[in-house]
Design a protein around this motif. Structure first.
Motif, PDB file in Angstrom:
ATOM      1  N   TYR A 297       0.817  -1.219   0.000  1.00  0.00           N
ATOM      2  CA  TYR A 297       0.000   0.000   0.000  1.00  0.00           C
ATOM      3  C   TYR A 297       0.851   1.269   0.000  1.00  0.00           C
TER       4      TYR A 297
ATOM      5  N   GLU B 296      -2.778   3.201   9.745  1.00  0.00           N
ATOM      6  CA  GLU B 296      -3.056   2.783   8.373  1.00  0.00           C
ATOM      7  C   GLU B 296      -3.210   1.264   8.297  1.00  0.00           C
TER       8      GLU B 296
ATOM      9  N   ILE C 101      -6.550  -0.678   7.017  1.00  0.00           N
ATOM     10  CA  ILE C 101      -6.514  -1.574   5.860  1.00  0.00           C
ATOM     11  C   ILE C 101      -6.964  -2.988   6.224  1.00  0.00           C
TER      12      ILE C 101
END
Length: 245
Positions: free
Chosen positions: A95, A106, A110
């Motif tokens: 990513y 993050e 995700i």
């Protein structure tokens, strides 16, 4: 550094009914090079979830309190693998998060923070960017419809409509594959369906597309973008929505 904020909805799935209970809200704000986290319970939902066995999180026992921290709360951080592990490094690489200011947040966003040992997950809200509604989420009920959608592909157009014949959920919102004879792909997951059900009843035409397909079980993710009037969304659903600007 300008101030910014994000939030994730903390969802707990009941072991008996398999119902998703949105028991709390976890948010993060960045201001003047400082990061602050906040967590609070959706008390009404927690009281319902407790009937199926939910218990408040360790260190976050008070249902009436708003909790603040300069670090991600330990009860949530423990769900993440060590940053030196291959699985963590792979997500960061795939990513392109190497330059992110908060890779743990993050990663949580995700992966949804899911583990093999419990029924907890962290889901992104519906976003409002001025007058544009933006939603990205997994399609529920895929296990029952995948045999009829074997040729579903990324970017395939999808249409939303109220399932008025659904006796189990009067607010159910179907996701329809318009390229396959309007076959049902699944449903907008609860309780996000409430937002779309309201808009459909106000005669909005809502459509989206397949944003991604899970490599493990083929489950599609839907993306929806639509200009709407904020007043057309019930204020009681504000906990499901995050204002981006």
């Amino acid at each position: 550094m300008s101030e910014s904020s994000e939030k994730l909805l903390v969802s707990w799935k009941g072991p008996k009914t398999k119902k998703n209970y949105f028991v709390g809200v976890l948010s993060k704000s960045d201001h003047a090079y400082e990061v602050n986290y906040k967590f609070f319970y959706n008390k009404e939902v927690v009281l319902q979830a407790e009937e199926e066995g939910f218990r408040p999180f360790v260190g976050l026992k008070d249902l009436n309190k708003e909790y603040y921290s300069e670090k991600l709360f330990s009860v949530f951080e423990r769900r993440l693998p060590n940053q030196n592990r291959h699985i963590f490094k792979k997500i960061i690489h795939d990513y392109q998060l190497q330059n992110s200011d908060d890779v743990t947040w993050e990663y949580l966003k995700i992966t949804k923070g899911r583990t093999a040992t419990d029924n907890l997950s962290f889901l992104e809200p519906v976003y409002m960017d001025h007058d544009k509604l933006i939603y990205i989420g997994e399609i529920a009920g895929w296990s029952y419809t995948k045999s009829n959608n074997s040729h579903l592909e990324v970017n395939a157009p999808l249409v939303l409509r109220n399932d008025e014949n659904n006796t189990d959920d009067t607010e159910a919102v179907e996701v329809i594959n318009s390229n396959n004879g309007n076959a049902r792909v699944g449903y907008i997951p609860k309780p996000f369906n409430k937002v779309f059900n309201t808009l459909l009843k106000k005669d909005y035409f809502l459509s989206g597309y397949v944003r991604s397909i899970d490599s493990y079980d083929g489950r599609p993710t839907i993306a929806v973008e639509k200009r709407v009037f904020r007043k057309d969304i019930d204020a009681k659903l504000n906990y499901l929505i995050h204002m981006k600007s």
